[in-house]
Motif scaffolding. Structure first.
Motif, PDB file in Angstrom:
ATOM      1  N   PRO A   1       0.843  -1.201   0.000  1.00  0.00           N
ATOM      2  CA  PRO A   1       0.000   0.000   0.000  1.00  0.00           C
ATOM      3  C   PRO A   1       0.880   1.253   0.000  1.00  0.00           C
ATOM      4  CG  PRO A   1      -0.668  -1.540   1.727  1.00  0.00           C
ATOM      5  CD  PRO A   1       0.648  -2.013   1.206  1.00  0.00           C
ATOM      6  N   ILE A   2       0.345   2.348  -0.498  1.00  0.00           N
ATOM      7  CA  ILE A   2       1.079   3.614  -0.530  1.00  0.00           C
ATOM      8  C   ILE A   2       0.347   4.662   0.300  1.00  0.00           C
ATOM      9  CG2 ILE A   2       1.829   5.549  -1.983  1.00  0.00           C
ATOM     10  CD1 ILE A   2       2.195   3.668  -4.271  1.00  0.00           C
ATOM     11  N   ASP A   3       1.091   5.345   1.149  1.00  0.00           N
ATOM     12  CA  ASP A   3       0.590   6.557   1.791  1.00  0.00           C
ATOM     13  C   ASP A   3       1.206   7.714   1.026  1.00  0.00           C
ATOM     14  OD1 ASP A   3      -0.810   5.100   3.651  1.00  0.00           O
ATOM     15  OD2 ASP A   3       0.767   5.168   5.162  1.00  0.00           O
ATOM     16  N   PHE A   4       0.441   8.292   0.103  1.00  0.00           N
ATOM     17  CA  PHE A   4       0.963   9.304  -0.812  1.00  0.00           C
ATOM     18  C   PHE A   4       1.108  10.627  -0.069  1.00  0.00           C
ATOM     19  CE2 PHE A   4       1.086  12.417  -4.137  1.00  0.00           C
ATOM     20  CZ  PHE A   4       1.737  11.784  -5.179  1.00  0.00           C
ATOM     21  N   ASP A   5       2.346  11.074   0.060  1.00  0.00           N
ATOM     22  CA  ASP A   5       2.666  12.280   0.819  1.00  0.00           C
ATOM     23  C   ASP A   5       2.661  13.493  -0.114  1.00  0.00           C
ATOM     24  OD1 ASP A   5       3.760  14.307   2.368  1.00  0.00           O
ATOM     25  OD2 ASP A   5       5.156  12.983   3.396  1.00  0.00           O
ATOM     26  N   ILE A   6       1.549  14.224  -0.134  1.00  0.00           N
ATOM     27  CA  ILE A   6       1.414  15.373  -1.037  1.00  0.00           C
ATOM     28  C   ILE A   6       2.457  16.441  -0.736  1.00  0.00           C
ATOM     29  CG2 ILE A   6      -0.080  17.340  -1.612  1.00  0.00           C
ATOM     30  CD1 ILE A   6      -2.418  15.490  -1.697  1.00  0.00           C
ATOM     31  N   LYS A   7       2.694  16.709   0.542  1.00  0.00           N
ATOM     32  CA  LYS A   7       3.651  17.753   0.921  1.00  0.00           C
ATOM     33  C   LYS A   7       5.043  17.441   0.384  1.00  0.00           C
ATOM     34  CE  LYS A   7       5.537  20.224   4.924  1.00  0.00           C
ATOM     35  NZ  LYS A   7       5.580  20.308   6.412  1.00  0.00           N
ATOM     36  N   LEU A   8       5.484  16.204   0.523  1.00  0.00           N
ATOM     37  CA  LEU A   8       6.806  15.813   0.028  1.00  0.00           C
ATOM     38  C   LEU A   8       6.854  15.829  -1.491  1.00  0.00           C
ATOM     39  CD1 LEU A   8       9.665  14.791   0.548  1.00  0.00           C
ATOM     40  CD2 LEU A   8       8.753  12.452   0.632  1.00  0.00           C
ATOM     41  N   ALA A   9       5.775  15.400  -2.139  1.00  0.00           N
ATOM     42  CA  ALA A   9       5.744  15.346  -3.600  1.00  0.00           C
ATOM     43  C   ALA A   9       5.823  16.738  -4.220  1.00  0.00           C
ATOM     44  CB  ALA A   9       4.477  14.639  -4.079  1.00  0.00           C
ATOM     45  N   ILE A  10       5.355  17.748  -3.493  1.00  0.00           N
ATOM     46  CA  ILE A  10       5.383  19.128  -3.984  1.00  0.00           C
ATOM     47  C   ILE A  10       6.747  19.776  -3.737  1.00  0.00           C
ATOM     48  CG2 ILE A  10       4.416  21.444  -3.600  1.00  0.00           C
ATOM     49  CD1 ILE A  10       1.746  20.099  -2.973  1.00  0.00           C
ATOM     50  N   GLU A  11       7.426  19.339  -2.691  1.00  0.00           N
ATOM     51  CA  GLU A  11       8.657  19.991  -2.252  1.00  0.00           C
ATOM     52  C   GLU A  11       9.748  19.971  -3.323  1.00  0.00           C
ATOM     53  OE1 GLU A  11      11.699  19.718   1.563  1.00  0.00           O
ATOM     54  OE2 GLU A  11       9.612  19.084   1.753  1.00  0.00           O
ATOM     55  N   ARG A  12      10.382  21.107  -3.512  1.00  0.00           N
ATOM     56  CA  ARG A  12      11.478  21.210  -4.481  1.00  0.00           C
ATOM     57  C   ARG A  12      12.795  21.297  -3.716  1.00  0.00           C
ATOM     58  NH1 ARG A  12      10.150  22.102  -9.595  1.00  0.00           N
ATOM     59  NH2 ARG A  12      12.066  23.245 -10.093  1.00  0.00           N
ATOM     60  N   SER A  13      13.216  20.158  -3.221  1.00  0.00           N
ATOM     61  CA  SER A  13      14.469  20.062  -2.483  1.00  0.00           C
ATOM     62  C   SER A  13      15.001  18.643  -2.593  1.00  0.00           C
ATOM     63  CB  SER A  13      14.263  20.429  -1.008  1.00  0.00           C
ATOM     64  OG  SER A  13      13.645  19.358  -0.316  1.00  0.00           O
ATOM     65  N   ASP A  14      16.183  18.413  -2.044  1.00  0.00           N
ATOM     66  CA  ASP A  14      16.781  17.080  -2.094  1.00  0.00           C
ATOM     67  C   ASP A  14      15.968  16.040  -1.341  1.00  0.00           C
ATOM     68  OD1 ASP A  14      18.735  18.208  -3.559  1.00  0.00           O
ATOM     69  OD2 ASP A  14      20.322  18.060  -2.060  1.00  0.00           O
ATOM     70  N   LYS A  15      15.046  16.499  -0.486  1.00  0.00           N
ATOM     71  CA  LYS A  15      14.191  15.555   0.241  1.00  0.00           C
ATOM     72  C   LYS A  15      13.233  14.839  -0.702  1.00  0.00           C
ATOM     73  CE  LYS A  15      14.149  18.168   4.596  1.00  0.00           C
ATOM     74  NZ  LYS A  15      13.282  18.908   5.547  1.00  0.00           N
ATOM     75  N   ASN A  16      12.898  15.508  -1.795  1.00  0.00           N
ATOM     76  CA  ASN A  16      12.001  14.937  -2.799  1.00  0.00           C
ATOM     77  C   ASN A  16      12.838  14.145  -3.804  1.00  0.00           C
ATOM     78  OD1 ASN A  16      10.311  14.395  -4.968  1.00  0.00           O
ATOM     79  ND2 ASN A  16       9.301  16.372  -4.912  1.00  0.00           N
ATOM     80  N   PRO A  17      12.725  12.824  -3.831  1.00  0.00           N
ATOM     81  CA  PRO A  17      13.624  12.010  -4.668  1.00  0.00           C
ATOM     82  C   PRO A  17      13.589  12.333  -6.151  1.00  0.00           C
ATOM     83  CG  PRO A  17      11.829  10.679  -3.765  1.00  0.00           C
ATOM     84  CD  PRO A  17      11.793  11.987  -3.058  1.00  0.00           C
ATOM     85  N   ILE A  18      12.431  12.654  -6.711  1.00  0.00           N
ATOM     86  CA  ILE A  18      12.396  12.932  -8.150  1.00  0.00           C
ATOM     87  C   ILE A  18      13.043  14.278  -8.449  1.00  0.00           C
ATOM     88  CG2 ILE A  18      10.045  13.898  -8.092  1.00  0.00           C
ATOM     89  CD1 ILE A  18      11.853  11.991 -10.959  1.00  0.00           C
ATOM     90  N   PHE A  19      12.891  15.230  -7.548  1.00  0.00           N
ATOM     91  CA  PHE A  19      13.590  16.511  -7.712  1.00  0.00           C
ATOM     92  C   PHE A  19      15.097  16.266  -7.696  1.00  0.00           C
ATOM     93  CE2 PHE A  19      15.768  20.234  -6.099  1.00  0.00           C
ATOM     94  CZ  PHE A  19      15.223  21.267  -6.839  1.00  0.00           C
ATOM     95  N   TYR A  20      15.539  15.432  -6.776  1.00  0.00           N
ATOM     96  CA  TYR A  20      16.959  15.096  -6.609  1.00  0.00           C
ATOM     97  C   TYR A  20      17.525  14.473  -7.881  1.00  0.00           C
ATOM     98  CZ  TYR A  20      20.998  12.893  -4.202  1.00  0.00           C
ATOM     99  OH  TYR A  20      22.249  12.488  -3.797  1.00  0.00           O
ATOM    100  N   ILE A  21      16.770  13.562  -8.486  1.00  0.00           N
ATOM    101  CA  ILE A  21      17.208  12.881  -9.707  1.00  0.00           C
ATOM    102  C   ILE A  21      17.233  13.852 -10.890  1.00  0.00           C
ATOM    103  CG2 ILE A  21      16.633  11.081 -11.395  1.00  0.00           C
ATOM    104  CD1 ILE A  21      15.302   9.575  -8.986  1.00  0.00           C
ATOM    105  N   GLN A  22      16.139  14.581 -11.065  1.00  0.00           N
ATOM    106  CA  GLN A  22      16.058  15.509 -12.198  1.00  0.00           C
ATOM    107  C   GLN A  22      17.091  16.623 -12.078  1.00  0.00           C
ATOM    108  OE1 GLN A  22      11.793  16.399 -11.982  1.00  0.00           O
ATOM    109  NE2 GLN A  22      11.465  15.231 -13.857  1.00  0.00           N
ATOM    110  N   TYR A  23      17.369  17.036 -10.837  1.00  0.00           N
ATOM    111  CA  TYR A  23      18.367  18.080 -10.625  1.00  0.00           C
ATOM    112  C   TYR A  23      19.757  17.588 -11.035  1.00  0.00           C
ATOM    113  CZ  TYR A  23      21.011  21.852  -8.463  1.00  0.00           C
ATOM    114  OH  TYR A  23      21.864  22.909  -8.259  1.00  0.00           O
ATOM    115  N   ALA A  24      20.035  16.311 -10.783  1.00  0.00           N
ATOM    116  CA  ALA A  24      21.321  15.738 -11.212  1.00  0.00           C
ATOM    117  C   ALA A  24      21.448  15.832 -12.728  1.00  0.00           C
ATOM    118  CB  ALA A  24      21.431  14.288 -10.754  1.00  0.00           C
TER     119      ALA A  24
END
Length: 552
Positions: free
Chosen positions: A411-434
């Motif tokens: 199951p997934i607990d979808f974290d909206i706050k984290l998904a919106i965050e533009r920082s290294d805490k957000n994994p997709i932001f971290y990957i795309q930033y690389a």
């Protein structure tokens, strides 16, 4: 790299005239100091060879060392730790740069055709975040299949008939009576929520004159049911489009029934003695259910006319197989788990080999906000739609990543706050930033310097000796094997996890290894490593249907 090592080990065993009694694994050791790979082949051999696994391991390790490509050591109770000659990784790095967008592609599928059915939300409501989970997972699997040489058809199955659509018509009829001031009582099992009243208003606006001409209740309910389905199907198409999912086919359950395919399938099962009459209804005689405990095995109800969802679903599968599809993949919510054994049994009875049908179940999704988890119920109308999540500021790329980075069985607990965050805490932001950072590095270099790095010789790449450089070089070489491993059982989360790993290795490298020094002199081997890293991140994200931005 693993495939090459496996072939080498098998050749060694053949020369040693040793026969495997069980399969063996090649894995990555938990500590890089132990080597690049570890294998239990000696322990797998010990039984049939009737030998001490440690002694066997040492003999195999010696043969690996003699090949000149490997360093090998033995660890209790019989593991062989193996380090591949670094030259092999540098050659692979060069191969990545040369092949670019084609690196990692394979012809495993050999042109076989696959039909993948995913999302297929019930058209009695919007696409909520639960059934939307199938979208990114299905699209990523479809992309991986195409990447691996398969021809793929993306299919959506519309359950546009049956009890639930009748209930839709009755619910819309309630709003008609309410508007007429008749003070109706909404049925307990009616669909609720603002969306259903919106559907009624759209029907009224577009078909109001036709609606006014109708007099009989049943006639009105059927009209509302049909037009309600039209409105909701258009909404579903728009919603999956928000994730840029484009289906090749939209199959209608109603049309499949009308084509006669369902009756044809039932007749075929009857001819094979795989049906039985019980209380007037036609049942599938499942060999695994001799006592008919599975009440959903009915093919045709006791009125001898009404076809069931099970029968129509069999027809949907048979129709695609009969058109020449080699493999069918279904992505279903976990609430369909009971449907799996009867479908597999009946398809086998119809003559379709079991291995041609792959069913992947995915668990539910809950939305996590600051106040906690939101409890959802489609029937009660308090579900969270895909559109709601995107309007809350979650970008499609972030939604896709957060969905496919989790094992479908969890199951997934979808974290909206984290998904919106533009920082290294957000994994997709971290990957795309690389990826964007590497693009920036390349832009800062002169065109001739980038060209030189792209055409670099192996001898120059040998300068990449620092631990951070070597770790990244080796990590990039894993991409083809990650793709093949994911293809075996569609644990699609391996790909986004790999992208995150590469982004981490790159950030570690970039922190300690200057690509452009203070005098703006370019280190060509490091620039070549950056170029290869950019290719791998882009290729991995492409399979995941996630963008790889040049700027952020």
């Amino acid at each position: 790299m693993k495939d090459k090592l496996r072939t080498t080990i098998l050749n060694i065993l053949n020369k040693m005239k040793l026969v495997l009694g069980a399969s063996f694994d090649i894995s990555t050791p938990p500590d890089p100091k132990l080597g690049d790979f570890s294998t239990n082949v000696a322990m797998a051999l010990a039984g049939t060879a009737k030998a001490d696994p440690m002694k066997l391991a040492e003999k195999i390790a010696q043969k690996l060392r003699e090949s000149g490509e490997y360093k090998a050591s033995v660890a209790k109770p019989g593991f062989i730790n193996i380090t591949l000659d670094y030259q092999n990784y540098l050659e692979e790095l060069k191969r990545i740069i040369n092949k670019n967008k084609k690196y990692g592609k394979s012809e495993i599928g050999n042109g076989k055709t696959v039909s993948i059915d995913f999302v297929s939300a019930n058209p009695t409501g919007p696409v909520h975040i639960g059934n939307a989970r199938g979208g990114p997972v299905g699209e990523a699997i479809a992309n991986l299949l195409e990447w691996s040489g398969y021809k793929v058809s993306r299919d959506f199955y519309l359950n546009d008939t049956g009890v639930q659509t009748r209930r839709l018509g009755e619910t819309l009829y309630f709003y008609l009576e309410k508007e007429l001031g008749l003070d109706p009582i909404i049925a307990e099992d009616a669909y609720k929520g603002e969306y259903i009243e919106e559907v009624y208003q759209k029907i009224k606006k577009k078909y109001g004159k036709e609606l006014e001409k109708l007099r009989e209740k049943e006639e009105i309910i059927e009209f509302l049911r049909t037009k309600g389905l039209e409105v909701l199907i258009e909404r579903i198409k728009k919603e999956v489009g928000l994730l840029d999912i484009k289906y090749d086919n939209w199959y209608s359950q109603t049309k499949i029934q009308a084509s006669g395919k369902t009756d044809e399938v039932i007749s075929k099962l009857e001819e094979q003695g795989m049906t039985v009459k019980r209380e007037g209804a036609t049942w599938y005689k499942n060999p695994n259910d001799p006592d008919f405990e599975d009440k959903e095995s009915v093919l045709k109800k006791s009125d001898d006319e009404t076809l069931t969802y099970f029968a129509d679903d069999l027809a949907f599968h048979a129709m695609r197989f009969d058109k020449g599809v080699d493999i069918i993949i279904d992505l279903w919510g976990s609430n369909h788990h009971g449907h799996v054994p009867r479908m597999k049994s009946a398809l086998t009875a119809l003559g379709y080999a079991e291995e041609r049908e792959r069913i992947i179940l995915y668990q539910f999704v809950r939305v996590k906000e600051e106040g906690g988890l939101i409890k959802m119920s489609k029937r009660e109308g308090n579900f969270v739609t895909l559109e709601d999540v995107l309007k809350a500021g979650v970008e499609p790329d972030a939604f896709k990543y957060f969905i496919i980075s989790q094992n479908p069985n969890s199951p997934i607990d979808f974290d909206i706050k984290l998904a919106i965050e533009r920082s290294d805490k957000n994994p997709i932001f971290y990957i795309q930033y690389a990826h964007a950072r590497i693009a920036s590095i390349i832009r800062k270099c002169k065109a001739k310097e980038a060209k030189r790095a792209g055409e670099i010789k192996i001898a120059e790449l040998e300068k990449l000796k620092k631990p951070e450089e070597a770790a990244l070089v080796k990590g990039l070489a894993e991409f083809p094997e990650i793709c093949e491993e994911t293809l075996k059982d569609f644990q699609i989360q391996l790909l986004p996890h790999y992208a995150y790993k590469i982004a981490t290795l790159f950030h570690n490298f970039y922190t300690k290894c200057r690509v452009i020094d203070e005098k703006e002199k370019v280190n060509s081997p490091r620039l070549a490593l950056c170029i290869a890293t950019k290719i791998i991140i882009a290729n991995t994200l492409a399979i995941c249907d996630i963008s790889a931005p040049e700027k952020m």
